[in-house]
Write a protein that holds these residues in place. Structure first.
Motif, PDB file in Angstrom:
ATOM      1  N   VAL A 268       0.849  -1.195   0.000  1.00 14.05           N
ATOM      2  CA  VAL A 268       0.000   0.000   0.000  1.00 14.05           C
ATOM      3  C   VAL A 268       0.881   1.241   0.000  1.00 14.05           C
ATOM      4  N   ALA A 269       0.499   2.230  -0.812  1.00 12.92           N
ATOM      5  CA  ALA A 269       1.176   3.534  -0.836  1.00 12.92           C
ATOM      6  C   ALA A 269       0.271   4.574  -0.173  1.00 12.92           C
ATOM      7  N   TRP A 270       0.869   5.422   0.658  1.00  9.92           N
ATOM      8  CA  TRP A 270       0.117   6.392   1.457  1.00  9.92           C
ATOM      9  C   TRP A 270       0.597   7.821   1.220  1.00  9.92           C
ATOM     10  N   HIS A 271      -0.337   8.807   1.432  1.00 16.28           N
ATOM     11  CA  HIS A 271      -0.012  10.243   1.431  1.00 16.28           C
ATOM     12  C   HIS A 271      -0.449  10.840   2.773  1.00 16.28           C
ATOM     13  N   TRP A 272       0.005  12.066   3.065  1.00  9.31           N
ATOM     14  CA  TRP A 272      -0.246  12.617   4.419  1.00  9.31           C
ATOM     15  C   TRP A 272      -1.277  13.745   4.487  1.00  9.31           C
ATOM     16  N   TYR A 273      -2.058  13.988   3.418  1.00  4.77           N
ATOM     17  CA  TYR A 273      -2.936  15.169   3.404  1.00  4.77           C
ATOM     18  C   TYR A 273      -4.271  14.954   4.125  1.00  4.77           C
ATOM     19  N   GLY A 274      -4.390  13.901   4.902  1.00  6.70           N
ATOM     20  CA  GLY A 274      -5.603  13.648   5.677  1.00  6.70           C
ATOM     21  C   GLY A 274      -5.390  12.405   6.534  1.00  6.70           C
ATOM     22  N   PRO A 277      -0.799   8.776  10.636  1.00  8.97           N
ATOM     23  CA  PRO A 277       0.085   7.705  10.177  1.00  8.97           C
ATOM     24  C   PRO A 277      -0.248   6.333  10.762  1.00  8.97           C
ATOM     25  N   SER A 278      -0.970   6.301  11.877  1.00  6.19           N
ATOM     26  CA  SER A 278      -1.330   5.007  12.484  1.00  6.19           C
ATOM     27  C   SER A 278      -2.190   4.153  11.553  1.00  6.19           C
ATOM     28  N   ALA A 279      -2.831   4.786  10.535  1.00  7.13           N
ATOM     29  CA  ALA A 279      -3.611   4.019   9.548  1.00  7.13           C
ATOM     30  C   ALA A 279      -2.721   3.000   8.840  1.00  7.13           C
ATOM     31  N   GLN A 280      -1.449   3.361   8.642  1.00  9.44           N
ATOM     32  CA  GLN A 280      -0.502   2.438   8.006  1.00  9.44           C
ATOM     33  C   GLN A 280      -0.409   1.142   8.805  1.00  9.44           C
ATOM     34  N   SER A 281      -0.314   1.287  10.131  1.00 11.86           N
ATOM     35  CA  SER A 281      -0.203   0.105  11.000  1.00 11.86           C
ATOM     36  C   SER A 281      -1.498  -0.690  11.041  1.00 11.86           C
ATOM     37  N   ASP A 282      -2.639   0.016  11.031  1.00 15.57           N
ATOM     38  CA  ASP A 282      -3.936  -0.690  11.066  1.00 15.57           C
ATOM     39  C   ASP A 282      -4.053  -1.628   9.868  1.00 15.57           C
ATOM     40  N   VAL A 283      -3.685  -1.125   8.685  1.00 21.52           N
ATOM     41  CA  VAL A 283      -3.785  -1.957   7.477  1.00 21.52           C
ATOM     42  C   VAL A 283      -2.698  -3.034   7.484  1.00 21.52           C
ATOM     43  N   PHE A 284      -1.498  -2.675   7.948  1.00 22.10           N
ATOM     44  CA  PHE A 284      -0.397  -3.644   8.008  1.00 22.10           C
ATOM     45  C   PHE A 284      -0.740  -4.807   8.947  1.00 22.10           C
ATOM     46  N   GLU A 285      -1.386  -4.490  10.067  1.00 19.16           N
ATOM     47  CA  GLU A 285      -1.744  -5.558  11.010  1.00 19.16           C
ATOM     48  C   GLU A 285      -2.786  -6.507  10.411  1.00 19.16           C
ATOM     49  N   ALA A 286      -3.652  -5.983   9.552  1.00 14.81           N
ATOM     50  CA  ALA A 286      -4.650  -6.833   8.883  1.00 14.81           C
ATOM     51  C   ALA A 286      -4.008  -7.669   7.773  1.00 14.81           C
ATOM     52  N   ASN A 323       5.467   3.479  11.842  1.00 14.69           N
ATOM     53  CA  ASN A 323       4.275   2.753  11.393  1.00 14.69           C
ATOM     54  C   ASN A 323       4.579   1.954  10.121  1.00 14.69           C
ATOM     55  N   HIS A 324       5.749   1.313  10.129  1.00 13.42           N
ATOM     56  CA  HIS A 324       6.106   0.235   9.183  1.00 13.42           C
ATOM     57  C   HIS A 324       6.467   0.654   7.757  1.00 13.42           C
TER      58      HIS A 324
END
Length: 447
Positions: A268-274, A277-286, A323-324
């Protein structure tokens, strides 16, 4: 005694300055210490690196506006791991983004025409400025990884008939997958291997004034699973496919794609405009077998003063890595004195580049983003492995062990006051110092 190299930033007049241990502000004997414990036994993600993008605008400014000597010096400062800060990830727009001098794709046709066999596919546009700079960057740092992200397919593939707005036509899914294949093959022929691609930049945002396209999660899953990945397999392409490429605030999107497209997606690729960063870990844990990448965050005039601007890149960067994320990529490598060039009709730009190239005076200025990125990229090298370190809202930290056994710790004092810090490594106190408010510190401990 451990040998160490130290870099410190204490405000706009003191950015990324090399210090000896003796030059650091000593801790008062009565001070309450914030102890940062580094634990090599706990390991996390392997790092690809740090970087930005040679957008059409950035490449033009560096390749055409700067003189040869300035350009050579800048490229060394950006990419050479010894003489410069050793940037090692470049995320490249596939065609025009908002930061381009005009609208273009790799297969532009007159209105009403189509080219389903991609006979007119061409990367000629990139050969002027972008490709020479990428080749030079790779020469300076062979560890560089290149990523490709389109802001829009060619207009004829879309329901809008234009690079602005619309969605990918159902009958163009396969031809668009082949468009990626052509891009990867053409770049490879120039000695530029593409490490990863995303199907669409910011797939939930369709701007009215620059290239973009809505690609909902179901459509992206279908495109990746049934078209893009099969074409990669057929053509013996091992480029990674990263989904989403958008903000932290909609984690349901990547979760849906990972669920529906499964093995066809690498991460997954992420941006920071909303979002956070903990969302990265939530998806990574799933989905712990999928990679995490941070592919775009721009500084800009919406956070102008030194404190917010520099602090934002330091604070957020540390949290992105904690956050990974395997990468931390800002946006434009260079912009001019008006924060451009931008596509016609864009309006006022507020983004900030890693450097500023003044088109009138030809002056080159390194911005706060350059020095903040330096705090990460100078010490944390490609293939470094993140290790555990104590971090809190006062003293944020992240630590990595490099392949040569050296350890790099990046710390940021996020409080409004000076803080006393002790760094503990291998069970021993390795360093004590006073960190001024909003100051950053990178410590590299030799193996």
């Amino acid at each position: 005694m451990l040998n160490m190299t130290i870099y410190q930033s204490n405000g706009e007049e003191e950015l990324f300055i090399k210090k000896t241990k003796e030059e650091l502000t000593p801790v008062s004997p009565t001070a309450r210490l914030n102890t940062v414990v580094i634990d090599e036994k706990q390991t996390y993600q392997e790092m690809d690196g740090f970087g930005a993008s040679f957008t059409d605008s950035a490449a033009y400014l560096i390749h055409q506006v700067l003189g040869a000597e300035q350009r050579s010096e800048l490229m060394t400062q950006l990419f050479d791991p010894n003489e410069g800060i050793g940037l090692s990830v470049l995320r490249q727009p596939m065609g025009a983004s908002d930061y381009a001098r005009d609208f273009y794709s790799y297969n532009d046709l007159p209105e009403g025409q189509s080219d389903m066999e991609l006979k007119q596919f061409s990367i000629a546009h990139d050969e002027d400025d972008i490709i020479p700079l990428l080749q030079e960057a790779l020469r300076l740092n062979p560890d560089i990884k290149l990523m490709g992200s389109p802001w829009s397919p060619p207009g004829w593939m879309k329901t809008s008939g234009s690079m602005i707005g619309g969605e990918l036509k159902q009958e163009c899914y396969s031809v668009y997958a082949n468009y990626f294949v052509c891009y990867i093959q053409e770049y490879a022929s120039k000695g530029l291997p593409i490490y990863a691609v995303t199907p669409q930049n910011e797939a939930l945002y369709s701007p009215g004034h620059y290239p973009g396209m809505i690609m909902l999660p179901g459509a992206q899953s279908d495109f990746i699973k049934n078209h893009l990945k099969p074409q990669f397999v057929k053509n013996h392409i091992d480029t990674k496919i990263l989904c989403y490429d958008h903000n932290w605030d909609k984690p349901d999107y990547p979760l849906t794609v990972l669920e529906q497209a499964g093995d066809a997606v690498d991460g997954v690729a992420w941006h920071w405009y909303g979002g956070k960063p903990s969302a990265q870990s939530d998806v990574f844990e799933a989905f712990p077998d999928k990679e995490v990448h941070f592919t775009e965050g721009s500084g800009g005039e919406w956070i102008p003063p030194f404190e917010q601007a520099f602090s934002n890149v330091m604070r957020t960067g540390i949290e992105i890595l904690r956050n990974h994320s395997k990468s931390y990529v800002l946006w434009n490598m260079a912009l001019d004195e008006k924060n451009g060039p931008t596509v016609p009709g864009f309006g006022t730009s507020t983004c900030r580049g890693i450097v500023t190239v003044n088109q009138q005076t030809k002056e080159l200025t390194y911005t706060l983003d350059y020095y903040a990125l330096a705090h990460f990229s100078k010490g944390i090298r490609p293939k470094a492995r993140r290790i555990a370190s104590t971090s809190n809202d006062l003293i944020r930290s992240v630590a990595f062990k490099n392949t040569d056994g050296s350890i790099a710790a990046v710390m940021f004092n996020d409080s409004e006051a000076s803080e006393s810090v002790a760094v503990q490594l291998h069970g021993n106190e390795a360093l004590q110092l006073e960190m001024p408010p909003k100051s950053a510190l990178t410590v590299m401990f030799e193996a």
